[in-house]
Design a protein around this motif. Structure first.
Motif, PDB file in Angstrom:
ATOM      1  N   ALA A 200       0.826  -1.201   0.000  1.00 14.80           N
ATOM      2  CA  ALA A 200       0.000   0.000   0.000  1.00 14.80           C
ATOM      3  C   ALA A 200       0.865   1.256   0.000  1.00 14.80           C
ATOM      4  O   ALA A 200       2.006   1.253   0.472  1.00 14.80           O
ATOM      5  CB  ALA A 200      -0.932  -0.002   1.212  1.00 14.80           C
ATOM      6  N   THR A 201       0.310   2.338  -0.514  1.00 12.62           N
ATOM      7  CA  THR A 201       0.983   3.634  -0.537  1.00 12.62           C
ATOM      8  C   THR A 201       0.252   4.580   0.403  1.00 12.62           C
ATOM      9  O   THR A 201      -0.973   4.742   0.297  1.00 12.62           O
ATOM     10  CB  THR A 201       0.993   4.219  -1.959  1.00 12.62           C
ATOM     11  OG1 THR A 201       1.702   3.339  -2.828  1.00 12.62           O
ATOM     12  CG2 THR A 201       1.639   5.584  -1.982  1.00 12.62           C
ATOM     13  N   VAL A 202       0.966   5.209   1.313  1.00 10.67           N
ATOM     14  CA  VAL A 202       0.368   6.128   2.279  1.00 10.67           C
ATOM     15  C   VAL A 202       0.874   7.540   1.996  1.00 10.67           C
ATOM     16  O   VAL A 202       2.077   7.776   1.922  1.00 10.67           O
ATOM     17  CB  VAL A 202       0.706   5.717   3.724  1.00 10.67           C
ATOM     18  CG1 VAL A 202       0.041   6.680   4.714  1.00 10.67           C
ATOM     19  CG2 VAL A 202       0.253   4.290   4.001  1.00 10.67           C
ATOM     20  N   LEU A 203      -0.069   8.482   1.854  1.00 13.71           N
ATOM     21  CA  LEU A 203       0.250   9.872   1.564  1.00 13.71           C
ATOM     22  C   LEU A 203      -0.457  10.776   2.561  1.00 13.71           C
ATOM     23  O   LEU A 203      -1.326  10.336   3.312  1.00 13.71           O
ATOM     24  CB  LEU A 203      -0.179  10.228   0.132  1.00 13.71           C
ATOM     25  CG  LEU A 203       0.485   9.412  -0.990  1.00 13.71           C
ATOM     26  CD1 LEU A 203      -0.189   9.705  -2.319  1.00 13.71           C
ATOM     27  CD2 LEU A 203       1.974   9.713  -1.065  1.00 13.71           C
ATOM     28  N   ARG A 204      -0.086  12.053   2.543  1.00 14.91           N
ATOM     29  CA  ARG A 204      -0.757  13.042   3.375  1.00 14.91           C
ATOM     30  C   ARG A 204      -1.812  13.750   2.535  1.00 14.91           C
ATOM     31  O   ARG A 204      -1.541  14.195   1.432  1.00 14.91           O
ATOM     32  CB  ARG A 204       0.256  14.052   3.905  1.00 14.91           C
ATOM     33  CG  ARG A 204      -0.337  15.131   4.784  1.00 14.91           C
ATOM     34  CD  ARG A 204      -0.638  14.665   6.180  1.00 14.91           C
ATOM     35  NE  ARG A 204       0.560  14.545   6.984  1.00 14.91           N
ATOM     36  CZ  ARG A 204       0.558  14.253   8.278  1.00 14.91           C
ATOM     37  NH1 ARG A 204      -0.590  14.019   8.896  1.00 14.91           N
ATOM     38  NH2 ARG A 204       1.674  14.133   8.958  1.00 14.91           N
ATOM     39  N   VAL A 259      -4.547   1.073  -1.550  1.00 11.13           N
ATOM     40  CA  VAL A 259      -4.123  -0.320  -1.664  1.00 11.13           C
ATOM     41  C   VAL A 259      -3.288  -0.513  -2.926  1.00 11.13           C
ATOM     42  O   VAL A 259      -2.299  -1.243  -2.942  1.00 11.13           O
ATOM     43  CB  VAL A 259      -5.344  -1.255  -1.656  1.00 11.13           C
ATOM     44  CG1 VAL A 259      -4.918  -2.709  -1.861  1.00 11.13           C
ATOM     45  CG2 VAL A 259      -6.104  -1.109  -0.339  1.00 11.13           C
ATOM     46  N   CYS A 260      -3.682   0.176  -3.991  1.00  8.04           N
ATOM     47  CA  CYS A 260      -2.924   0.114  -5.243  1.00  8.04           C
ATOM     48  C   CYS A 260      -3.161   1.398  -6.024  1.00  8.04           C
ATOM     49  O   CYS A 260      -4.287   1.905  -6.060  1.00  8.04           O
ATOM     50  CB  CYS A 260      -3.367  -1.098  -6.072  1.00  8.04           C
ATOM     51  SG  CYS A 260      -2.485  -1.279  -7.637  1.00  8.04           S
ATOM     52  N   ILE A 261      -2.104   1.944  -6.619  1.00  7.07           N
ATOM     53  CA  ILE A 261      -2.203   3.112  -7.491  1.00  7.07           C
ATOM     54  C   ILE A 261      -1.749   2.696  -8.882  1.00  7.07           C
ATOM     55  O   ILE A 261      -0.618   2.233  -9.059  1.00  7.07           O
ATOM     56  CB  ILE A 261      -1.335   4.282  -6.976  1.00  7.07           C
ATOM     57  CG1 ILE A 261      -1.842   4.764  -5.615  1.00  7.07           C
ATOM     58  CG2 ILE A 261      -1.332   5.432  -7.985  1.00  7.07           C
ATOM     59  CD1 ILE A 261      -1.023   5.894  -5.023  1.00  7.07           C
ATOM     60  N   PRO A 262      -2.611   2.841  -9.901  1.00  7.43           N
ATOM     61  CA  PRO A 262      -2.208   2.469 -11.263  1.00  7.43           C
ATOM     62  C   PRO A 262      -0.958   3.242 -11.698  1.00  7.43           C
ATOM     63  O   PRO A 262      -0.866   4.449 -11.516  1.00  7.43           O
ATOM     64  CB  PRO A 262      -3.425   2.878 -12.104  1.00  7.43           C
ATOM     65  CG  PRO A 262      -4.569   2.868 -11.150  1.00  7.43           C
ATOM     66  CD  PRO A 262      -4.008   3.308  -9.841  1.00  7.43           C
ATOM     67  N   GLY A 263      -0.008   2.510 -12.245  1.00  8.27           N
ATOM     68  CA  GLY A 263       1.226   3.139 -12.687  1.00  8.27           C
ATOM     69  C   GLY A 263       2.276   3.286 -11.612  1.00  8.27           C
ATOM     70  O   GLY A 263       3.362   3.810 -11.868  1.00  8.27           O
ATOM     71  N   LEU A 264       1.947   2.853 -10.400  1.00  7.96           N
ATOM     72  CA  LEU A 264       2.921   2.898  -9.301  1.00  7.96           C
ATOM     73  C   LEU A 264       3.056   1.479  -8.750  1.00  7.96           C
ATOM     74  O   LEU A 264       2.400   1.114  -7.776  1.00  7.96           O
ATOM     75  CB  LEU A 264       2.449   3.855  -8.203  1.00  7.96           C
ATOM     76  CG  LEU A 264       3.447   4.132  -7.076  1.00  7.96           C
ATOM     77  CD1 LEU A 264       4.627   4.957  -7.583  1.00  7.96           C
ATOM     78  CD2 LEU A 264       2.758   4.868  -5.928  1.00  7.96           C
ATOM     79  N   PRO A 265       3.869   0.666  -9.367  1.00  5.98           N
ATOM     80  CA  PRO A 265       3.934  -0.767  -9.005  1.00  5.98           C
ATOM     81  C   PRO A 265       4.721  -1.020  -7.719  1.00  5.98           C
ATOM     82  O   PRO A 265       5.757  -1.668  -7.723  1.00  5.98           O
ATOM     83  CB  PRO A 265       4.634  -1.387 -10.216  1.00  5.98           C
ATOM     84  CG  PRO A 265       5.518  -0.296 -10.724  1.00  5.98           C
ATOM     85  CD  PRO A 265       4.784   0.989 -10.483  1.00  5.98           C
ATOM     86  N   ARG A 266       4.188  -0.486  -6.622  1.00  2.00           N
ATOM     87  CA  ARG A 266       4.864  -0.685  -5.335  1.00  2.00           C
ATOM     88  C   ARG A 266       4.841  -2.167  -4.976  1.00  2.00           C
ATOM     89  O   ARG A 266       3.775  -2.792  -4.916  1.00  2.00           O
ATOM     90  CB  ARG A 266       4.175   0.154  -4.266  1.00  2.00           C
ATOM     91  CG  ARG A 266       4.795   0.047  -2.882  1.00  2.00           C
ATOM     92  CD  ARG A 266       4.261   1.163  -1.993  1.00  2.00           C
ATOM     93  NE  ARG A 266       4.451   0.876  -0.593  1.00  2.00           N
ATOM     94  CZ  ARG A 266       5.588   1.029   0.088  1.00  2.00           C
ATOM     95  NH1 ARG A 266       6.651   1.483  -0.540  1.00  2.00           N
ATOM     96  NH2 ARG A 266       5.654   0.739   1.367  1.00  2.00           N
ATOM     97  N   HIS A 267       6.014  -2.718  -4.728  1.00  3.05           N
ATOM     98  CA  HIS A 267       6.158  -4.148  -4.443  1.00  3.05           C
ATOM     99  C   HIS A 267       5.501  -5.001  -5.533  1.00  3.05           C
ATOM    100  O   HIS A 267       4.970  -6.090  -5.256  1.00  3.05           O
ATOM    101  CB  HIS A 267       5.575  -4.493  -3.072  1.00  3.05           C
ATOM    102  CG  HIS A 267       6.380  -3.945  -1.926  1.00  3.05           C
ATOM    103  ND1 HIS A 267       7.485  -4.576  -1.419  1.00  3.05           N
ATOM    104  CD2 HIS A 267       6.244  -2.810  -1.200  1.00  3.05           C
ATOM    105  CE1 HIS A 267       7.985  -3.864  -0.416  1.00  3.05           C
ATOM    106  NE2 HIS A 267       7.253  -2.786  -0.275  1.00  3.05           N
ATOM    107  N   GLY A 268       5.486  -4.487  -6.765  1.00  2.00           N
ATOM    108  CA  GLY A 268       4.991  -5.265  -7.897  1.00  2.00           C
ATOM    109  C   GLY A 268       3.493  -5.270  -8.085  1.00  2.00           C
ATOM    110  O   GLY A 268       2.979  -6.009  -8.929  1.00  2.00           O
TER     111      GLY A 268
END
Length: 603
Positions: A200-204, A259-268
């Motif tokens: 997952a990606t966490v932002l402010r 949980v998922c951002i298109p174009g940002l393949p965090r941990h695949g």
């Protein structure tokens, strides 16, 4: 009409059936009692705060009549319900229950005394099945989390649950600052934030604020947004002073997890724009369910508040893809985000990077928060409560974060042929006999003082706790209703989550926390026992071959660990100003005499 006096009333009542006469008489008693008080509550020496240790709950208005009329009508029960509703009106800052001092004047209150504990809980439990009122509305994607928390603390036993439905909004998404610190550690003491191991990606969510906090700070949303664009803080700091903004104190904005951002393949991870993935849908549903549950049980104040909304924005460049690389470009976002109110302070893991100051902060953590965190993690099945998921503030208060995987979601596999065998696996640094607590008991970090967060250091070696009335009420609801009823009432993802919740609630009510925790760990113990015989010992990880690593991971996968004495190092619990004293044994005071020469608690 002409006979307004007592005799006229008797004549009029004589024409009314007996059951209706009882109900009418009770209604008159209730009305007269409430009219006697300008606040609408019968405030006398029999009406004290529920958690006053010098009081005991006694049977209340209509309880005797209710029993007598139970087989012939519902008038008396309706009057009791009305009386309870009036006593727990929303205008009261602190909810009242009808009680009498335990050591004096509790006799003779059968006919006109307070409502019985079980009567109150039965009425509240029946109302829990109705449509709950939200603790705060949602405007676009903004929830006034401070007002919502206040609503929970002020509401009656029935209470509010969760938030109003959110919509779609454009959000200025920002990276979370790379460093942070505590004032008590010094202005120049900053530590690096962990990026986390999940996909997952966490932002402010810059520009999203609690309206209550803005009002307290005397700021408009526009001014707060402009100021927070210059610096990200919950209080005036050095970087603000350098830019001439020392007079501006900006409330913190919430975090938002994707949980998922298109174009940002965090941990695949991969996903399509605007298309929810299965993992996203499950985590979103679980987040909303947990917030409703924690509000209902009166446990929400120990954790961040969470809500979900559709977010349109741009994820900034430089976000980590894994521990070794970052994404070079901004990425458009049009996904559902899981918002959480900001947690004050720093993670426990960051605190322990300061070996001199860390132990002193741990010794100051309020004891009631440790006990509340332990019950929260037990009841809601926290399986990942490690030091990165607990924040500690300058005043040593703690906040639990990252709660979307609770209730069993971390380990439950719907596709498994026997999923009920592992529907809940508890692992929390507050709870003995679990992996995270077992690890900290031996940890050298923070001067080996992390083990003082074992809840037994604060309530005594027996591990028994005194449960608040609102929590007992919610436990009774879970214990007495079937799993389907609970799952529907709180929107649980899986029926099995309601089944294990029912089991834990029943055990906690009947046998206490220590025994309930032991029973909850039995399934995990079987996993541990099965792998323990093949677990390699006496070798470092890098010395193991692939087979040895696989066997070690099989053993580690179990959340169960042996329950050993707490390592309290003579901690003196702090129960001052506690809203509720969770100690069953009020004589327990800790201190050097409660531990042996190794720092272990004497049982």
């Amino acid at each position: 009409r002409g006979g307004g006096g007592p005799s006229g009333l008797r004549v009029a009542m004589a024409c009314v059936p007996r059951r209706r006469r009882v109900a009418a008489a009770l209604a008159l008693v209730v009305a007269a009692t409430c009219a006697a008080s300008s606040s609408g509550h019968p405030l006398d020496r029999f009406h004290e705060l529920v958690d006053d240790p010098a009081t005991t709950v006694v049977r209340g208005p209509g309880s005797v009549a209710k029993q007598a009329e139970a087989s012939s009508g519902s008038g008396a029960a309706d009057a009791v319900a009305a009386a309870v509703d009036s006593w727990h009106a929303d205008t009261r800052a602190t909810p009242l229950a009808d009680v009498a001092p335990a050591r004096e004047a509790s006799h003779g209150r059968e006919e006109d005394g307070g409502n019985a504990d079980d009567a109150i809980e039965a009425i509240v439990s029946s109302k829990a099945l109705g449509e709950p009122k939200p603790c705060a509305p949602c405007d676009g994607c903004s929830v006034d989390w401070a007002a919502a928390s206040l609503a929970v603390s002020r509401s009656d036993l029935e209470g509010c649950r969760g938030h109003g439905a959110c919509g779609v909004c454009e959000v200025d998404l920002r990276r979370i600052n790379g460093t942070y610190g505590l004032k008590r550690l010094g202005d120049n003491v900053k530590v690096k934030r962990e990026t986390g191991a999940s996909a997952a990606t966490v932002l402010r969510a810059n520009g999203v604020f609690s309206a209550s906090e803005l009002e307290s700070a005397g700021l408009s949303a526009e001014r707060a947004t402009a100021a927070s664009a210059v610096f990200e803080t919950s209080a005036t700091n050095a970087s603000a002073r350098e830019k001439g903004n020392a007079s501006v104190s900006v409330p913190a904005s919430p975090f938002v997890k994707f949980v998922c951002i298109p174009g940002l393949p965090r941990h695949g991870t991969e996903c399509e724009p605007g298309v929810p993935t299965r993992a996203e849908t499950r985590l979103v549903t679980n987040t909303e369910s947990l917030q409703r549950l924690s509000d209902f049980c009166g446990l929400e104040s120990i954790s961040t508040r969470s809500w979900v909304a559709r977010v349109v924005g741009t994820a900034p460049a430089g976000l980590p893809l894994d521990p070794w690389s970052v994404h070079p470009d901004p990425v458009p976002v049009n996904q559902t985000g899981i918002f959480s109110s900001p947690a004050r302070g720093i993670a426990l893991s960051a605190l322990c990077s300061r070996p001199e100051e860390g132990p002193s902060v741990l010794e100051s953590v309020p004891s009631h928060q440790v006990a509340q965190a332990a019950v929260f993690d037990f009841l809601f099945c926290a399986g990942d409560r490690h030091t990165q998921n607990v924040y500690v503030a300058d005043d040593a208060s703690i906040t639990l974060i990252d709660n979307d995987n609770l209730l069993g979601e971390q380990v439950y596999k719907p596709e498994s042929s026997a999923p009920e065998s592992r529907a809940c696996a508890i692992s929390s640094l507050f709870l003995p006999g679990t992996m995270e607590s077992w690890r900290l008991r031996r940890s050298k970090y923070c001067g080996n003082r992390l083990g003082t967060l074992d809840y037994r250091c604060h309530v005594g070696p027996s591990g028994e706790v005194a449960l608040p009335l609102k929590l007992r009420t919610c436990l009774r609801f879970f214990a007495e209703n079937d799993a389907e009823t609970t799952a529907n009432a709180f929107g649980l993802l899986e029926r099995v989550y309601a089944e294990t919740l029912k089991r834990r609630a029943s055990d906690l009510l009947q046998d206490g926390l220590a025994e309930a925790l032991r029973r909850a760990g039995l399934a995990e113990k079987k996993i541990s026992d099965a792998a323990a015989g093949e677990r390699p010992v006496g070798k470092l990880w890098e010395e193991l071959d692939e087979d040895g690593k696989a066997k070690m991971m099989a053993w580690r996968d179990s959340m169960w660990r042996p329950t050993e004495p707490a390592v309290c190092h003579g901690l003196v619990p702090d129960w001052s100003d506690a809203p509720h004293d969770w100690r069953r044994d009020k004589t327990f005071e800790g201190g050097e005499g409660s531990c042996d020469d190794t720092g272990a608690q004497i049982t």
